[in-house]
Scaffold this motif. Structure first.
Motif, mmCIF file in Angstrom:
data_model
loop_
_atom_site.group_PDB
_atom_site.id
_atom_site.type_symbol
_atom_site.label_atom_id
_atom_site.label_comp_id
_atom_site.label_asym_id
_atom_site.label_seq_id
_atom_site.Cartn_x
_atom_site.Cartn_y
_atom_site.Cartn_z
ATOM 1 N N PHE A 161 0.832 -1.206 0.000
ATOM 2 C CA PHE A 161 0.000 0.000 0.000
ATOM 3 C C PHE A 161 0.870 1.262 0.000
ATOM 4 N N PHE A 162 1.769 1.382 0.958
ATOM 5 C CA PHE A 162 2.525 2.618 1.104
ATOM 6 C C PHE A 162 3.611 2.805 0.045
ATOM 7 N N VAL A 163 3.943 1.755 -0.705
ATOM 8 C CA VAL A 163 4.961 1.919 -1.759
ATOM 9 C C VAL A 163 4.503 2.923 -2.808
ATOM 10 N N HIS A 164 3.185 3.098 -2.936
ATOM 11 C CA HIS A 164 2.664 4.025 -3.956
ATOM 12 C C HIS A 164 2.873 5.486 -3.572
ATOM 13 N N PHE A 165 3.184 5.746 -2.300
ATOM 14 C CA PHE A 165 3.205 7.128 -1.841
ATOM 15 C C PHE A 165 4.600 7.624 -1.488
ATOM 16 N N LEU A 166 5.601 6.775 -1.690
ATOM 17 C CA LEU A 166 6.953 7.153 -1.298
ATOM 18 C C LEU A 166 7.837 7.306 -2.524
ATOM 19 N N PRO A 167 8.908 8.118 -2.444
ATOM 20 C CA PRO A 167 9.827 8.257 -3.584
ATOM 21 C C PRO A 167 10.484 6.915 -3.930
ATOM 22 N N GLU A 168 11.000 6.855 -5.156
ATOM 23 C CA GLU A 168 11.644 5.639 -5.651
ATOM 24 C C GLU A 168 12.763 5.182 -4.723
ATOM 25 N N GLY A 169 12.759 3.895 -4.374
ATOM 26 C CA GLY A 169 13.847 3.333 -3.585
ATOM 27 C C GLY A 169 13.671 3.465 -2.088
ATOM 28 N N ILE A 170 12.633 4.156 -1.639
ATOM 29 C CA ILE A 170 12.420 4.331 -0.191
ATOM 30 C C ILE A 170 11.244 3.471 0.222
ATOM 31 N N ALA A 171 11.447 2.718 1.306
ATOM 32 C CA ALA A 171 10.381 1.852 1.806
ATOM 33 C C ALA A 171 10.131 2.180 3.271
ATOM 34 N N VAL A 172 8.875 2.139 3.664
ATOM 35 C CA VAL A 172 8.540 2.397 5.063
ATOM 36 C C VAL A 172 8.573 1.090 5.823
ATOM 37 N N ASN A 173 9.001 1.130 7.088
ATOM 38 C CA ASN A 173 8.987 -0.056 7.935
ATOM 39 C C ASN A 173 8.089 0.238 9.118
ATOM 40 N N LEU A 174 6.939 -0.407 9.163
ATOM 41 C CA LEU A 174 5.970 -0.161 10.227
ATOM 42 C C LEU A 174 6.164 -1.106 11.404
ATOM 43 N N ILE A 175 6.849 -2.201 11.153
ATOM 44 C CA ILE A 175 6.978 -3.218 12.212
ATOM 45 C C ILE A 175 7.941 -2.747 13.313
ATOM 46 N N PHE A 176 9.041 -2.122 12.919
ATOM 47 C CA PHE A 176 10.017 -1.636 13.900
ATOM 48 C C PHE A 176 9.375 -0.697 14.920
ATOM 49 N N PRO A 177 8.738 0.380 14.481
ATOM 50 C CA PRO A 177 8.157 1.298 15.472
ATOM 51 C C PRO A 177 7.046 0.651 16.290
ATOM 52 N N ALA A 178 6.307 -0.293 15.680
ATOM 53 C CA ALA A 178 5.251 -0.976 16.436
ATOM 54 C C ALA A 178 5.849 -1.776 17.586
ATOM 55 N N VAL A 179 6.921 -2.498 17.307
ATOM 56 C CA VAL A 179 7.567 -3.318 18.348
ATOM 57 C C VAL A 179 8.166 -2.420 19.433
ATOM 58 N N LEU A 180 8.782 -1.319 19.011
ATOM 59 C CA LEU A 180 9.364 -0.384 19.990
ATOM 60 C C LEU A 180 8.273 0.247 20.847
ATOM 61 N N PHE A 181 7.150 0.539 20.231
ATOM 62 C CA PHE A 181 6.024 1.134 20.957
ATOM 63 C C PHE A 181 5.559 0.199 22.064
ATOM 64 N N ILE A 182 5.429 -1.067 21.713
ATOM 65 C CA ILE A 182 5.001 -2.054 22.717
ATOM 66 C C ILE A 182 6.052 -2.161 23.823
ATOM 67 N N ALA A 183 7.323 -2.139 23.435
ATOM 68 C CA ALA A 183 8.393 -2.287 24.432
ATOM 69 C C ALA A 183 8.413 -1.118 25.419
ATOM 70 N N VAL A 184 8.108 0.078 24.927
ATOM 71 C CA VAL A 184 8.162 1.259 25.787
ATOM 72 C C VAL A 184 6.962 1.310 26.732
ATOM 73 N N PHE A 185 5.804 0.924 26.225
ATOM 74 C CA PHE A 185 4.589 1.114 26.996
ATOM 75 C C PHE A 185 4.062 -0.162 27.659
ATOM 76 N N GLU A 186 4.906 -1.180 27.777
ATOM 77 C CA GLU A 186 4.431 -2.378 28.472
ATOM 78 C C GLU A 186 5.034 -2.438 29.874
ATOM 79 N N ARG A 187 4.414 -3.241 30.706
ATOM 80 C CA ARG A 187 4.906 -3.419 32.063
ATOM 81 C C ARG A 187 6.221 -4.182 32.032
ATOM 82 N N ALA A 188 7.008 -4.018 33.091
ATOM 83 C CA ALA A 188 8.340 -4.617 33.113
ATOM 84 C C ALA A 188 8.284 -6.144 33.036
ATOM 85 N N GLU A 189 7.268 -6.737 33.701
ATOM 86 C CA GLU A 189 7.238 -8.208 33.741
ATOM 87 C C GLU A 189 6.549 -8.808 32.504
ATOM 88 N N SER A 190 5.990 -7.951 31.648
ATOM 89 C CA SER A 190 5.293 -8.468 30.455
ATOM 90 C C SER A 190 6.298 -8.872 29.391
#
Lengths: 282, 102
Positions: free
Chosen positions: B21-50
């Motif tokens: 989907f997002f490949v249509h909206f970005l300049p040639e050769g640039i790709a978005v990575n949504l998984i990295f920020p999603a994983v980091l988001f979970i890591a920052v906002f989860e409890r320590a024991e989770s």
């Protein structure tokens, strides 16, 4: 190496020693049950590598209907916001331009070809070699891979060349599944093939650099390579049919005292704007 | 278990979106990575024991590996290392009142 003091662990191996709080939370995180689950996951991941092709094929088959739907919707939205009919006309004209340039290259290479051959070249591409059309449904640009909706059932095999409707080089078939295939584009880092400059006796190797970039390398230093030269495929290497358009020389680079020069080439194939490609059934 | 399944579905959707989907909206050769920020988001906002972020790192990494040419396990290893580092830093050196949602 480490020293337990109450609920803290001091790692003296690190500069100045680092005291990390080994508290109840960390203890719970590293519980036996979770360690067992972790070990099982590690073995599962290692096993996946044994069946890597089947696993990737399964993922492609499961995901392709969703990818096709997302591709179509993304295409519609970008076309709508990007100029709509104007962008479609632009794309059509770009393809026509590539076809015309390809015709010029063929005529230059075989000067004695006459008016009848020019009429043959103006017919549909299938007049020259058998083609299978594949609709693009996904791209993994980091690896230079695109996924198309054509596979084993249409006669595709690994290594077959892939081109655009304007006879521009796209790449080669990398993996084939039932109903879908993955294509390694010419700008992928592993992509290398023989090429030449149209209208000049200059040969070299087109090598992918990743991120949509390609270079034309191993060109003899004394060759008259210039900006604007048209790079096309050559018959050497038996990878692509001859005289398919690769790109235009953007910058010539001569470094050191080596026997070769190279050039940065602007490819004619754009992953962002292409929707369909054609696999040459060789 | 339900949270893990929901997290897996979200990461799978992100993988499909970034490839088709997002490949249509970005300049040639640039790709978005949504998984990295999603994983980091979970890591920052989860409890320590989770351990939801570690599961997200493994699953997200496997998705990236499945849709690319790398060896299976390459990206899970990197993401898990990043998540553990983030959790250690947050637990031991950060005193900001970050809300723990997962």
């Amino acid at each position: 190496m480490y020293h337990l003091a109450g609920s803290s662990v001091k790692l003296s191996c690190l500069p100045g020693g680092v005291r990390i709080r080994y508290n109840m939370a960390m203890r719970k995180l590293l519980s036996r049950r979770r360690l067992v689950v972790g070990i099982v996951v590690v073995f599962f991941v290692l096993a996946l590598n044994v069946f890597a092709t089947e696993a990737r094929g399964f993922m492609v088959q499961v995901s392709s209907p969703f990818q096709a739907a997302l591709w179509d919707s993304g295409n519609s939205i970008s076309t709508f916001f990007g100029g709509g009919a104007l962008q479609r006309d632009n794309q059509r004209l770009r393809e026509e331009n590539l076809l015309l340039q390809s015709q010029i290259v063929s005529l230059q290479d075989t000067a004695e070809e006459n008016e009848e051959l020019r009429k043959v070249l103006q017919f549909e591409l299938t007049g020259e070699f058998p083609l299978v059309m594949g609709e693009i449904i996904g791209k993994t640009l980091a690896d230079g891979i695109i996924t198309i909706k054509a596979g084993e059932e249409k006669g595709l095999r690994k290594g077959m060349p892939v081109i655009t409707s304007g006879k521009g080089v796209v790449g080669r078939v990398h993996e084939v599944f039932q109903g879908y295939s993955r294509i390694q584009v010419l700008s992928a880092e592993e992509s290398k093939f023989e090429a030449k400059v149209a209208g000049k006796e200059i040969s070299g190797v087109v090598a992918g650099q990743g991120d949509g970039k390609i270079i034309f390398d191993f060109v003899p230093r004394d060759a008259d390579l210039a900006q604007g030269d048209l790079v096309v495929t050559s018959q050497l290497g038996n990878i692509f049919p001859e005289n398919l358009l690769v790109g235009e020389v953007a910058e010539v680079i001569k470094t050191g005292a080596g026997p070769f020069q190279k050039a940065v080439v602007k490819p004619f194939f754009h992953t962002k704007t292409a929707d369909v490609v054609f696999v040459v059934l060789l | 278990m339900m949270r893990i399944i929901q997290m897996c579905l979200v990461l799978y959707a992100f993988a499909l979106l970034q490839m088709s989907f997002f490949v249509h909206f970005l300049p040639e050769g640039i790709a978005v990575n949504l998984i990295f920020p999603a994983v980091l988001f979970i890591a920052v906002f989860e409890r320590a024991e989770s351990s939801l972020s570690i599961a997200a790192a493994v699953f997200g990494g496997l998705l990236i590996d499945a849709f690319s040419e790398t060896v299976f396990g390459f990206w899970p290893l990197i993401l898990v290392a990043i998540v553990i580092t983030v959790k250690l830093i947050l637990e031991n050196y950060v005193r900001l009142p970050i809300p723990k949602k997962f």
